[in-house]
Write a protein that holds these residues in place. Structure first.
Motif, PDB file in Angstrom:
ATOM      1  N   ARG A 261       0.831  -1.216   0.000  1.00 54.43           N
ATOM      2  CA  ARG A 261       0.000   0.000   0.000  1.00 54.43           C
ATOM      3  C   ARG A 261       0.859   1.258   0.000  1.00 54.43           C
ATOM      4  O   ARG A 261       0.542   2.236  -0.670  1.00 54.43           O
ATOM      5  CB  ARG A 261      -0.937  -0.012   1.203  1.00 54.43           C
ATOM      6  N   LYS A 262       1.957   1.229   0.756  1.00 59.78           N
ATOM      7  CA  LYS A 262       2.854   2.391   0.777  1.00 59.78           C
ATOM      8  C   LYS A 262       3.478   2.612  -0.590  1.00 59.78           C
ATOM      9  O   LYS A 262       3.522   3.747  -1.090  1.00 59.78           O
ATOM     10  CB  LYS A 262       3.950   2.197   1.832  1.00 59.78           C
ATOM     11  N   LYS A 263       3.967   1.550  -1.218  1.00 63.36           N
ATOM     12  CA  LYS A 263       4.577   1.668  -2.544  1.00 63.36           C
ATOM     13  C   LYS A 263       3.567   2.154  -3.565  1.00 63.36           C
ATOM     14  O   LYS A 263       3.871   2.981  -4.420  1.00 63.36           O
ATOM     15  CB  LYS A 263       5.159   0.324  -2.995  1.00 63.36           C
ATOM     16  N   LYS A 264       2.346   1.642  -3.487  1.00 63.09           N
ATOM     17  CA  LYS A 264       1.282   2.019  -4.408  1.00 63.09           C
ATOM     18  C   LYS A 264       0.936   3.495  -4.241  1.00 63.09           C
ATOM     19  O   LYS A 264       0.754   4.224  -5.220  1.00 63.09           O
ATOM     20  CB  LYS A 264       0.051   1.142  -4.156  1.00 63.09           C
ATOM     21  N   ALA A 265       0.871   3.969  -3.004  1.00 63.87           N
ATOM     22  CA  ALA A 265       0.549   5.373  -2.731  1.00 63.87           C
ATOM     23  C   ALA A 265       1.644   6.286  -3.263  1.00 63.87           C
ATOM     24  O   ALA A 265       1.357   7.335  -3.864  1.00 63.87           O
ATOM     25  CB  ALA A 265       0.357   5.591  -1.236  1.00 63.87           C
ATOM     26  N   ILE A 266       2.901   5.894  -3.073  1.00 62.49           N
ATOM     27  CA  ILE A 266       4.023   6.689  -3.575  1.00 62.49           C
ATOM     28  C   ILE A 266       3.986   6.731  -5.109  1.00 62.49           C
ATOM     29  O   ILE A 266       4.172   7.797  -5.715  1.00 62.49           O
ATOM     30  CB  ILE A 266       5.362   6.116  -3.073  1.00 62.49           C
TER      31      ILE A 266
ATOM     32  N   GLN B   9       1.402   6.398  -7.099  1.00 68.73           N
ATOM     33  CA  GLN B   9       0.287   7.236  -7.526  1.00 68.73           C
ATOM     34  C   GLN B   9       0.605   8.706  -7.337  1.00 68.73           C
ATOM     35  O   GLN B   9       0.269   9.538  -8.181  1.00 68.73           O
ATOM     36  CB  GLN B   9      -0.984   6.861  -6.768  1.00 68.73           C
ATOM     37  N   TYR B  10       1.262   9.038  -6.256  1.00 65.14           N
ATOM     38  CA  TYR B  10       1.633  10.425  -5.980  1.00 65.14           C
ATOM     39  C   TYR B  10       2.599  10.927  -7.052  1.00 65.14           C
ATOM     40  O   TYR B  10       2.447  12.028  -7.573  1.00 65.14           O
ATOM     41  CB  TYR B  10       2.265  10.531  -4.592  1.00 65.14           C
TER      42      TYR B  10
ATOM     43  N   ASN C 103       0.737  11.206 -10.504  1.00 63.42           N
ATOM     44  CA  ASN C 103      -0.224  12.309 -10.540  1.00 63.42           C
ATOM     45  C   ASN C 103       0.461  13.665 -10.452  1.00 63.42           C
ATOM     46  O   ASN C 103      -0.063  14.646 -10.953  1.00 63.42           O
ATOM     47  CB  ASN C 103      -1.263  12.184  -9.413  1.00 63.42           C
TER      48      ASN C 103
END
Length: 81
Positions: free
Chosen positions: A68-73, A75-76, A79
């Protein structure tokens, strides 16, 4: 030639359409029909997966957190560019 399934007891044609092949038996076919064998395998697989999950619960939890942390980074970054 007909053959009884050892699990459900149904009388079915002794062909590879109804029984899986097995080189260790005289007939060359398994004792269980395909339908019963699939049900057995499905139940065993589910049982094994549950046991594995409960035995390695912390490992799964840790993996999910890092994913989840890797995915959030990612996406950030995507974007933001």
């Amino acid at each position: 030639m007909m053959k009884n399934c050892s699990t459900c007891g149904e009388l079915q044609p002794a062909t590879s359409e109804y029984f899986y092949k097995c080189e260790h038996t005289k007939s060359g076919l398994r004792a269980q029909c395909k339908k019963c064998h699939k049900q057995y395998d499905k139940a065993k697989r589910k049982e094994y997966n549950n046991q594995y999950y409960h035995a390695n619960k912390e490992l799964f939890k840790k993996y999910n957190e890092t994913y989840r942390k890797k995915k959030a980074i990612a996406q950030y970054i995507n974007n933001g560019v």
